[in-house]
Design an enzyme around this catalytic site. Structure first.
Site: not given
Ligand code: GLA
Length: 798
Positions: A489, A491, A561
């Site tokens: 994932k 980010d 989110d």
């Molecule tokens: C972001 C992502 C979440 C999570 C957090 C972790 O907000 O969108 O899904 O992975 O970071 O810090």
């Protein structure tokens, strides 16, 4: 198919199965836009058959600038152009704006030549662009590219236009390349990807605005004059304004009418503007946001713009979406995961946040395995000193306090449990509180000697700097090789501020934001090549970088989110306008929901998340036995229907279009049309109104289907103290007696079971079992309190 009509000057027609895009070289040498709409027949041997497409001119409109004395009837302000520039009378939104060393900004491009390219040849010419592109896998692909060369003879600039035609999906893509053939540098102030000058009334713009946890709010405006701009200035494509927009006349709706959409294969600041000119025509441009952008083009250098994806449908937004879904699946998403079923994952974030360690993760993973989870993902919090969001980004070493055996040991143990293992990273970032920052303060994007602003307590790495890119590639290679990692994932949690590359010279600072995106693409290209089997998922605080650029590297993106089922119906419904279900991920989370504190039924959370790539993100260890059983059944059911959910054709119900609609429906149909799964959802329940209809879409009209629902059980608790009207003993709410009885007393939910032709199901709809309306309950009653949904199946009967 690309049709060329040879005349004194050429005419070009880009033909897809249902649409035509036409242009010609006009008497001044400019490229004139003629038509974009439903497919028309072109006789390449008979130029006169194209005559109706040309706007005829006798005199130029008053108070406009005449292009040349020789052609007094032509004012550039009133011509439909493929490329609008500054300074020759066209005062609309320009395609191109260039500043020359003498300070002038006037440029003028006329036709030189054209050729028709295969996609292989096109890609060779674009190789130096550093940008991702649409592609075609088939060797004998019908996709072709029309390559047109224009020149500004006085300024010695060459503008190459690329038009790629994907006949099968009714898509035409556009991009451009500006070449400096002079011997002095020039400064590009803007260079768009696409321009559309439309004479029909395309005054409605559908766009998708939002914010964190509120992605993809579908909005529509009617432009009666002036300009409408949809753009981002966050450094990413952003959750504030997705680069996908739809233009249509006012009467277009979900099921009928013309519409044109545009999306960019780009992940940075973007700009889409619609302008209504003084003569009632519409000009639309799309490309890199010109705000704070400038690019110094040295002699001999070329500048490439991102590819814009244009699509026309005469069948409303439903037709448009279907074409775009096929296009993205076939011509954007690539690699081994393109057609591969995506695993059901369990993510540790909302279950543990930063409080993770090997023991806790293994317990969670074990619960996941028991429920049928296929991939366990360790989210944020695993690396050196990362106990909250104030530190450690850049220090990609497992924290020995949390993971004593490192990633190798944890991933091995997860594998032994019978699941794949995945990991969270945020490679583009650097915390000031990190070892990386101590060693390389100049790697962070900030202006030396100036105070800077931060987002989520972190700085952005200067990806304009090749040394930084090399570091990211090597660090991530090390991390991805440090255990049995099958999923990543990726980010990116903040917007740009203090935009400045310590690596670039002052004169090139206007290039920073775009060079960052190019740097990111280089990194993604390299890592996805080094790790072709890893399933990468894009993320940017949810959907802050949800675009076709990312999808050229990563086959899926975390949509938001926000995991609240009610919010997700809106968010996912909106994504579906421009993106297929196979590219957005959706998780079932706990209740009250962490973003809204709303309570929704577990079944609804699951059903809504199934219309996306399904995952779970909650502490399964804390759930009741009945919830865990329900989840086990959900996952087993999902696996049976996964191919239809993930790779079937998706349709929105017509009722979803009204923003105040209380109900919503979706249908996914297998490619052969013989299996379908649908969702019917209601926001708030209405007393004494028990009738609802589910209307599937996309079935084969003359095929008989067995229509049925999932077996559902109602729990005693669902009725609260209403049970006392029938119970021989008094059952107090919240009492131990209610708790015990609820474990044993389960009532069968309503059963839908009928067989009918596809046309009947689609046209008449299915009158569902009556919803509970306050007057009685039996096993033919559909309990449908607030935020309820049902999934229905349709299977062809032999
Ligand atoms: C972001 C992502 C979440 C999570 C957090 C972790 O907000 O969108 O899904 O992975 O970071 O810090």
């Amino acid at each position: 198919m690309i049709q060329i009509v040879k005349d004194t000057r050429p005419w070009f027609f880009l033909q897809t199965t249902h649409s035509t895009y036409g242009m010609r070289v006009m008497e001044t040498g400019h490229l004139e836009h003629l038509y974009y709409g439903e497919r028309i027949t072109v006789d390449t041997q008979d130029p006169s058959s194209c005559a109706p497409l040309v706007i005829q001119r006798a005199f130029a409109p008053g108070n406009t600038c005449i292009y040349t004395k020789e052609q007094p009837q032509i004012s550039m302000e009133d011509v439909c152009l493929e490329v609008g520039t500054c300074g020759k009378g066209d005062i609309r939104e320009p395609f191109l704006e260039v500043c020359f060393t003498d300070g002038s900004v006037t440029s003028d491009f006329t036709f030189v030549s054209f050729e028709v390219l295969t996609l292989k040849d096109r890609d060779e010419r674009m190789q130096a662009s550093g940008l991702p592109h649409s592609y075609s896998e088939e060797e004998s692909s019908s996709a072709k590219c029309l390559h047109i060369i224009l020149q500004d003879a006085t300024n010695r600039l060459e503008l190459q236009l690329f038009y790629t035609v994907y006949e099968d999906c009714d898509v035409i893509t556009r991009s451009a390349c500006l070449l400096n053939r002079s011997d002095t540098f020039v400064t590009i102030e803007r260079c768009m990807s696409a321009q559309l000058d439309l004479t029909e009334d395309y005054s409605e713009v559908t766009h998708f605005s939002g914010a964190w946890a509120r992605e993809m709010h579908r909005e529509q405006i009617t432009l009666s004059s002036g300009k409408f701009v949809n753009s981002s200035y966050t450094g990413t494509s952003s959750n504030r304004a997705n680069p996908f927009v739809i233009l249509s006349p006012e009467n277009t709706c979900e099921t009928s009418g013309s519409c044109i959409s545009c999306n960019l294969i780009y992940s940075g600041n973007h700009y889409e503007a619609l302008e209504k000119d003084s003569y009632g025509k519409f000009r639309f441009v799309a490309g890199i946001n010109p705000r704070s952008f400038s690019w110094q083009l040295a002699p001999g250098e070329a500048f490439y713009t991102p590819e814009a994806v244009l699509n026309f449908s005469a069948d409303g937004s439903r037709g448009l979406s279907g074409q775009l879904h096929s296009f993205i699946r076939e011509h954007i998403v690539r690699g081994v995961w393109k057609h591969k079923p995506r695993p059901v994952l369990l993510n540790s974030w909302e279950a543990c946040y930063f409080k993770i360690d090997e023991k806790k993760l293994l317990q969670l993973a074990k619960a996941g395995k028991d429920a049928g989870i296929e991939l366990f993902v360790m989210d944020d919090g695993w690396f050196l000193g990362r106990n909250n969001d104030t530190s450690s980004l850049g220090d990609w070493e497992p924290d020995p306090k949390k993971l004593p055996g490192g990633i190798a040991s944890l991933s091995k143990k997860i594998k032994e449990l019978g699941m794949d293992f995945g990991i969270w990273v945020e490679p583009e970032m650097i915390s000031e509180n990190s070892n990386l920052y101590k060693g390389h303060p100049d790697w962070a994007m900030k202006i030396p000697g100036h105070p800077h602003s931060e987002g989520r307590n972190q700085c952005i790495l200067d990806l304009c700097n090749p040394e930084v890119r090399k570091y990211v590639i090597e660090e991530m290679t090390r991390v991805f090789s440090s255990g049995e990692i099958r999923y990543v994932k990726w980010d990116m949690n903040r917007n740009f501020s203090d935009i400045y590359s310590p690596y670039l010279p002052a004169a090139k600072q206007g290039e920073t934001a775009h060079r960052y995106v190019l740097g990111l693409y280089q990194i993604m290209e390299e890592l996805t090549t080094r790790f072709p089997k890893i399933l990468f998922e894009g993320c940017s605080a949810g959907g802050n970088r949800f675009d076709l650029g990312i999808l050229c590297y990563f086959p899926q993106i975390w949509a938001s989110d926000n995991t609240d089922a009610l919010c997700r119906t809106g968010i996912q419904n909106s994504y579906s306008y421009g993106y297929p279900l196979s590219v957005f991920t959706a998780h079932v989370s706990s209740c009250p929901n962490h973003q809204t504190l709303r309570i929704t039924p577990l079944e609804t959370r699951f059903q809504v998340a199934s219309f996306g790539i399904l995952g779970y993100e909650c502490n399964l260890k804390d759930l009741s036995g009945s919830d865990l059983n329900a989840i086990r059944e959900q996952i087993a059911f999902y696996k049976k229907w996964r191919d239809v959910f993930q790779f079937g054709s998706f349709y929105r119900g017509a009722e979803n279009e009204a923003s105040d609609s209380e109900t919503l429906s979706w249908t996914c149909v297998s490619p052969d049309g013989r299996r379908a799964v649908g969702l019917f959802f209601r926001r708030l329940t209405v007393p004494n109104q028990s009738h609802d209809w589910y209307r599937p879409v996309g079935l084969l009209p003359d095929v008989k289907y067995h229509f049925y629902g999932r077996n559902i059980k109602y729990n005693l608790k669902d009725f609260g103290d209403l049970v006392n009207t029938v119970s021989p003993i008094h059952i107090k709410q919240g009492s131990a007696l209610q708790e015990i009885l609820s474990r044993f007393v389960n009532m069968d939910g309503e059963k839908e079971d009928l067989t009918a032709y596809g046309d009947t199901l689609m046209r008449a709809g299915i009158a569902l079992k009556p919803a509970f309306a306050g007057t009685g309950y039996n096993s033919d009653t559909r309990l449908f309190p607030d935020f309820s949904s049902r999934i229905y199946f349709m299977e062809a009967v032999e």
